[in-house]
Design a protein around this motif. Structure first.
Motif, PDB file in Angstrom:
ATOM      1  N   GLY A 182      -3.856 -13.741  43.422  1.00 10.67           N
ATOM      2  CA  GLY A 182      -3.246 -12.440  43.719  1.00 10.67           C
ATOM      3  C   GLY A 182      -3.399 -11.542  42.505  1.00 10.67           C
ATOM      4  N   LEU A 183      -2.364 -10.876  42.174  1.00 10.94           N
ATOM      5  CA  LEU A 183      -2.379  -9.975  41.034  1.00 10.94           C
ATOM      6  C   LEU A 183      -1.974 -10.702  39.766  1.00 10.94           C
ATOM      7  CD1 LEU A 183      -0.627  -6.912  42.694  1.00 10.94           C
ATOM      8  CD2 LEU A 183      -3.073  -7.207  42.236  1.00 10.94           C
ATOM      9  N   ILE A 184      -2.512 -10.259  38.640  1.00 14.11           N
ATOM     10  CA  ILE A 184      -2.145 -10.806  37.338  1.00 14.11           C
ATOM     11  C   ILE A 184      -1.338  -9.734  36.632  1.00 14.11           C
ATOM     12  CG2 ILE A 184      -3.015 -11.600  35.122  1.00 14.11           C
ATOM     13  CD1 ILE A 184      -5.503 -12.572  36.494  1.00 14.11           C
ATOM     14  N   ASP A 185      -0.206 -10.147  36.071  1.00  9.84           N
ATOM     15  CA  ASP A 185       0.615  -9.136  35.399  1.00  9.84           C
ATOM     16  C   ASP A 185      -0.052  -8.712  34.087  1.00  9.84           C
ATOM     17  OD1 ASP A 185       1.225 -10.988  33.394  1.00  9.84           O
ATOM     18  OD2 ASP A 185       3.106 -11.594  34.338  1.00  9.84           O
ATOM     19  N   ALA A 186       0.398  -7.618  33.551  1.00 10.87           N
ATOM     20  CA  ALA A 186      -0.214  -7.005  32.369  1.00 10.87           C
ATOM     21  C   ALA A 186      -0.143  -7.920  31.155  1.00 10.87           C
ATOM     22  CB  ALA A 186       0.465  -5.670  32.067  1.00 10.87           C
ATOM     23  N   VAL A 237      -8.384 -19.415  35.018  1.00 10.93           N
ATOM     24  CA  VAL A 237      -7.454 -18.288  35.082  1.00 10.93           C
ATOM     25  C   VAL A 237      -7.753 -17.439  36.319  1.00 10.93           C
ATOM     26  CG1 VAL A 237      -6.755 -16.129  33.963  1.00 10.93           C
ATOM     27  CG2 VAL A 237      -6.950 -18.238  32.628  1.00 10.93           C
ATOM     28  N   ALA A 238      -9.016 -17.270  36.640  1.00  6.47           N
ATOM     29  CA  ALA A 238      -9.366 -16.498  37.837  1.00  6.47           C
ATOM     30  C   ALA A 238      -8.890 -17.232  39.085  1.00  6.47           C
ATOM     31  CB  ALA A 238     -10.869 -16.272  37.892  1.00  6.47           C
ATOM     32  N   GLY A 239      -8.939 -18.560  39.073  1.00  6.53           N
ATOM     33  CA  GLY A 239      -8.472 -19.348  40.220  1.00  6.53           C
ATOM     34  C   GLY A 239      -6.971 -19.277  40.381  1.00  6.53           C
ATOM     35  N   GLU A 240      -6.251 -19.231  39.278  1.00  5.30           N
ATOM     36  CA  GLU A 240      -4.796 -19.146  39.340  1.00  5.30           C
ATOM     37  C   GLU A 240      -4.356 -17.773  39.822  1.00  5.30           C
ATOM     38  OE1 GLU A 240      -3.001 -20.013  35.593  1.00  5.30           O
ATOM     39  OE2 GLU A 240      -3.831 -22.035  35.515  1.00  5.30           O
ATOM     40  N   GLN A 258     -20.094 -26.660  23.729  1.00 11.99           N
ATOM     41  CA  GLN A 258     -18.697 -26.953  24.094  1.00 11.99           C
ATOM     42  C   GLN A 258     -17.869 -25.673  24.143  1.00 11.99           C
ATOM     43  OE1 GLN A 258     -17.495 -29.710  21.086  1.00 11.99           O
ATOM     44  NE2 GLN A 258     -18.358 -31.490  22.130  1.00 11.99           N
ATOM     45  N   LEU A 259     -18.035 -24.822  23.147  1.00 12.25           N
ATOM     46  CA  LEU A 259     -17.285 -23.563  23.118  1.00 12.25           C
ATOM     47  C   LEU A 259     -17.632 -22.688  24.317  1.00 12.25           C
ATOM     48  CD1 LEU A 259     -17.430 -22.649  19.319  1.00 12.25           C
ATOM     49  CD2 LEU A 259     -15.363 -23.105  20.660  1.00 12.25           C
ATOM     50  N   GLN A 260     -18.917 -22.585  24.614  1.00 14.43           N
ATOM     51  CA  GLN A 260     -19.342 -21.765  25.742  1.00 14.43           C
ATOM     52  C   GLN A 260     -18.817 -22.340  27.061  1.00 14.43           C
ATOM     53  OE1 GLN A 260     -23.540 -21.974  24.891  1.00 14.43           O
ATOM     54  NE2 GLN A 260     -23.561 -19.938  23.940  1.00 14.43           N
ATOM     55  N   GLN A 261     -18.856 -23.665  27.170  1.00 12.82           N
ATOM     56  CA  GLN A 261     -18.357 -24.303  28.389  1.00 12.82           C
ATOM     57  C   GLN A 261     -16.848 -24.110  28.523  1.00 12.82           C
ATOM     58  OE1 GLN A 261     -20.311 -25.751  30.822  1.00 12.82           O
ATOM     59  NE2 GLN A 261     -18.402 -25.622  31.947  1.00 12.82           N
ATOM     60  N   PHE A 262     -16.130 -24.241  27.402  1.00 13.65           N
ATOM     61  CA  PHE A 262     -14.679 -24.048  27.435  1.00 13.65           C
ATOM     62  C   PHE A 262     -14.350 -22.622  27.862  1.00 13.65           C
ATOM     63  CE2 PHE A 262     -10.654 -22.877  25.364  1.00 13.65           C
ATOM     64  CZ  PHE A 262      -9.821 -23.797  25.985  1.00 13.65           C
ATOM     65  N   ARG A 263     -15.096 -21.660  27.338  1.00 12.39           N
ATOM     66  CA  ARG A 263     -14.875 -20.251  27.691  1.00 12.39           C
ATOM     67  C   ARG A 263     -15.050 -20.052  29.194  1.00 12.39           C
ATOM     68  NH1 ARG A 263     -18.082 -15.601  28.249  1.00 12.39           N
ATOM     69  NH2 ARG A 263     -17.040 -13.710  27.558  1.00 12.39           N
ATOM     70  N   GLU A 264     -16.120 -20.611  29.738  1.00 12.31           N
ATOM     71  CA  GLU A 264     -16.373 -20.453  31.168  1.00 12.31           C
ATOM     72  C   GLU A 264     -15.320 -21.185  31.999  1.00 12.31           C
ATOM     73  OE1 GLU A 264     -18.463 -18.258  32.467  1.00 12.31           O
ATOM     74  OE2 GLU A 264     -18.755 -17.764  30.347  1.00 12.31           O
ATOM     75  N   ASP A 265     -14.925 -22.376  31.567  1.00 12.94           N
ATOM     76  CA  ASP A 265     -13.884 -23.119  32.294  1.00 12.94           C
ATOM     77  C   ASP A 265     -12.562 -22.358  32.275  1.00 12.94           C
ATOM     78  OD1 ASP A 265     -15.734 -25.102  32.774  1.00 12.94           O
ATOM     79  OD2 ASP A 265     -14.952 -26.488  31.256  1.00 12.94           O
ATOM     80  N   TYR A 266     -12.206 -21.815  31.118  1.00 13.83           N
ATOM     81  CA  TYR A 266     -10.953 -21.079  30.993  1.00 13.83           C
ATOM     82  C   TYR A 266     -10.978 -19.844  31.894  1.00 13.83           C
ATOM     83  CZ  TYR A 266      -7.050 -18.551  28.928  1.00 13.83           C
ATOM     84  OH  TYR A 266      -5.875 -17.874  28.741  1.00 13.83           O
ATOM     85  N   ARG A 267     -12.070 -19.144  31.859  1.00 20.95           N
ATOM     86  CA  ARG A 267     -12.219 -17.944  32.684  1.00 20.95           C
ATOM     87  C   ARG A 267     -12.090 -18.303  34.166  1.00 20.95           C
ATOM     88  NH1 ARG A 267     -16.214 -12.954  31.703  1.00 20.95           N
ATOM     89  NH2 ARG A 267     -15.177 -12.925  29.721  1.00 20.95           N
ATOM     90  N   ARG A 268     -12.767 -19.379  34.574  1.00 17.92           N
ATOM     91  CA  ARG A 268     -12.728 -19.814  35.967  1.00 17.92           C
ATOM     92  C   ARG A 268     -11.310 -20.265  36.366  1.00 17.92           C
ATOM     93  NH1 ARG A 268     -16.138 -23.821  35.697  1.00 17.92           N
ATOM     94  NH2 ARG A 268     -14.461 -25.357  35.499  1.00 17.92           N
TER      95      ARG A 268
END
Length: 147
Positions: A59-63, A53-56, A41-51
Protein backbone atom coordinates in the motif's frame (compact mmCIF):
# COMPACT_ATOMS: atom_id res chain seq x y z
CA UNK A 1 84.81 -19.45 -7.74
CA UNK A 2 84.25 -20.59 -11.29
CA UNK A 3 82.13 -18.70 -13.75
CA UNK A 4 79.53 -21.46 -13.66
CA UNK A 5 79.27 -21.28 -9.86
CA UNK A 6 78.83 -17.50 -9.99
CA UNK A 7 76.13 -17.85 -12.64
CA UNK A 8 74.37 -20.54 -10.60
CA UNK A 9 74.39 -18.20 -7.59
CA UNK A 10 72.83 -15.44 -9.69
CA UNK A 11 70.33 -17.94 -11.07
CA UNK A 12 69.31 -18.93 -7.55
CA UNK A 13 68.85 -15.33 -6.46
CA UNK A 14 66.79 -14.43 -9.53
CA UNK A 15 64.71 -17.60 -9.16
CA UNK A 16 63.99 -16.71 -5.53
CA UNK A 17 63.00 -13.18 -6.54
CA UNK A 18 60.67 -14.50 -9.25
CA UNK A 19 59.05 -16.90 -6.77
CA UNK A 20 58.59 -14.12 -4.20
CA UNK A 21 57.06 -11.94 -6.89
CA UNK A 22 54.72 -14.79 -7.89
CA UNK A 23 53.58 -15.15 -4.27
CA UNK A 24 52.87 -11.41 -4.06
CA UNK A 25 50.90 -11.61 -7.30
CA UNK A 26 48.89 -14.56 -5.96
CA UNK A 27 48.04 -12.62 -2.80
CA UNK A 28 47.02 -9.58 -4.84
CA UNK A 29 44.77 -11.71 -7.03
CA UNK A 30 43.20 -13.20 -3.90
CA UNK A 31 42.51 -9.69 -2.56
CA UNK A 32 40.90 -8.75 -5.91
CA UNK A 33 38.66 -11.81 -5.75
CA UNK A 34 37.66 -11.01 -2.18
CA UNK A 35 36.88 -7.40 -3.12
CA UNK A 36 34.81 -8.57 -6.10
CA UNK A 37 32.88 -10.90 -3.82
CA UNK A 38 32.30 -8.09 -1.31
CA UNK A 39 31.06 -5.76 -4.07
CA UNK A 40 28.69 -8.44 -5.33
CA UNK A 41 27.40 -8.98 -1.79
CA UNK A 42 26.75 -5.27 -1.33
CA UNK A 43 24.95 -5.00 -4.65
CA UNK A 44 22.88 -8.08 -3.89
CA UNK A 45 22.01 -6.79 -0.41
CA UNK A 46 20.91 -3.47 -1.93
CA UNK A 47 18.64 -5.22 -4.40
CA UNK A 48 17.24 -7.58 -1.75
CA UNK A 49 16.55 -4.67 0.61
CA UNK A 50 14.86 -2.69 -2.13
CA UNK A 51 12.74 -5.70 -3.12
CA UNK A 52 11.81 -6.50 0.51
CA UNK A 53 10.77 -2.96 1.30
CA UNK A 54 8.80 -2.72 -1.94
CA UNK A 55 7.07 -6.01 -1.06
CA UNK A 56 6.15 -4.79 2.40
CA UNK A 57 4.79 -1.55 1.12
CA UNK A 58 1.98 -2.99 -0.99
CA UNK A 59 0.00 0.00 0.00
CA UNK A 60 1.30 3.40 0.90
CA UNK A 61 4.59 4.04 2.68
CA UNK A 62 4.61 6.81 5.24
CA UNK A 63 7.04 9.70 4.88
CA UNK A 64 9.32 8.62 7.76
CA UNK A 65 9.74 5.12 6.39
CA UNK A 66 10.38 6.48 2.89
CA UNK A 67 13.01 8.88 4.28
CA UNK A 68 14.73 6.03 6.17
CA UNK A 69 14.58 3.82 3.11
CA UNK A 70 16.14 6.48 0.89
CA UNK A 71 18.83 7.28 3.48
CA UNK A 72 19.77 3.62 3.82
CA UNK A 73 19.84 3.13 0.05
CA UNK A 74 22.09 6.20 -0.21
CA UNK A 75 24.47 4.73 2.37
CA UNK A 76 24.49 1.44 0.50
CA UNK A 77 25.17 3.26 -2.78
CA UNK A 78 28.08 5.07 -1.13
CA UNK A 79 29.44 1.79 0.22
CA UNK A 80 29.11 0.20 -3.21
CA UNK A 81 30.92 3.12 -4.84
CA UNK A 82 33.69 2.96 -2.25
CA UNK A 83 34.05 -0.80 -2.70
CA UNK A 84 34.16 -0.32 -6.47
CA UNK A 85 36.99 2.22 -6.12
CA UNK A 86 38.80 -0.14 -3.76
CA UNK A 87 38.39 -2.97 -6.28
CA UNK A 88 39.80 -0.80 -9.07
CA UNK A 89 42.82 0.07 -6.89
CA UNK A 90 43.41 -3.60 -6.10
CA UNK A 91 43.16 -4.54 -9.77
CA UNK A 92 45.68 -1.84 -10.65
CA UNK A 93 48.04 -3.13 -7.96
CA UNK A 94 47.63 -6.69 -9.24
CA UNK A 95 48.38 -5.55 -12.79
CA UNK A 96 51.56 -3.84 -11.58
CA UNK A 97 52.60 -6.94 -9.65
CA UNK A 98 51.96 -9.09 -12.70
CA UNK A 99 54.25 -6.89 -14.80
CA UNK A 100 56.88 -7.08 -12.06
CA UNK A 101 56.56 -10.86 -11.90
CA UNK A 102 56.87 -11.16 -15.69
CA UNK A 103 60.04 -9.06 -15.61
CA UNK A 104 61.54 -11.15 -12.80
CA UNK A 105 60.56 -14.40 -14.57
CA UNK A 106 62.15 -13.24 -17.85
CA UNK A 107 65.38 -12.36 -16.05
CA UNK A 108 65.46 -15.72 -14.30
CA UNK A 109 64.75 -17.54 -17.57
CA UNK A 110 67.48 -15.61 -19.38
CA UNK A 111 70.07 -16.44 -16.73
CA UNK A 112 68.91 -20.06 -16.76
CA UNK A 113 69.68 -20.24 -20.48
CA UNK A 114 73.14 -18.77 -19.88
CA UNK A 115 73.76 -21.29 -17.07
CA UNK A 116 72.63 -24.15 -19.33
CA UNK A 117 75.03 -22.99 -22.06
CA UNK A 118 77.84 -22.65 -19.54
CA UNK A 119 77.19 -26.16 -18.20
CA UNK A 120 77.24 -27.52 -21.76
CA UNK A 121 80.54 -25.72 -22.37
CA UNK A 122 82.00 -27.17 -19.17
CA UNK A 123 80.88 -30.67 -20.21
CA UNK A 124 82.45 -30.19 -23.65
CA UNK A 125 85.69 -28.98 -22.07
CA UNK A 126 85.72 -31.94 -19.67
CA UNK A 127 85.01 -34.37 -22.50
CA UNK A 128 87.81 -32.82 -24.57
CA UNK A 129 90.23 -33.01 -21.64
CA UNK A 130 89.25 -36.63 -21.05
CA UNK A 131 89.73 -37.41 -24.72
CA UNK A 132 93.16 -35.73 -24.72
CA UNK A 133 94.15 -37.70 -21.64
CA UNK A 134 92.94 -40.92 -23.24
CA UNK A 135 94.82 -40.16 -26.48
CA UNK A 136 97.97 -39.30 -24.56
CA UNK A 137 97.75 -42.54 -22.58
CA UNK A 138 97.26 -44.54 -25.78
CA UNK A 139 100.26 -42.80 -27.35
CA UNK A 140 102.45 -43.56 -24.31
CA UNK A 141 101.37 -47.17 -24.34
CA UNK A 142 102.22 -47.43 -28.03
CA UNK A 143 105.65 -45.89 -27.40
CA UNK A 144 106.20 -48.23 -24.46
CA UNK A 145 105.42 -51.29 -26.63
CA UNK A 146 107.88 -50.22 -29.34
CA UNK A 147 110.78 -50.32 -26.85
Amino acid sequence: MTRLKRLETVQGVLGDRAEASARQLEQARRRVTEAEDRLTQLQQFREDYRRDVAGEGQGLIDAFRLRDFNAFISRLDAAIAQQHRHLMDLRQQADGLQEHWLTERRRADAVEKVVDKQRAAVRRDEASAEQRASDELALRMRRFRTF
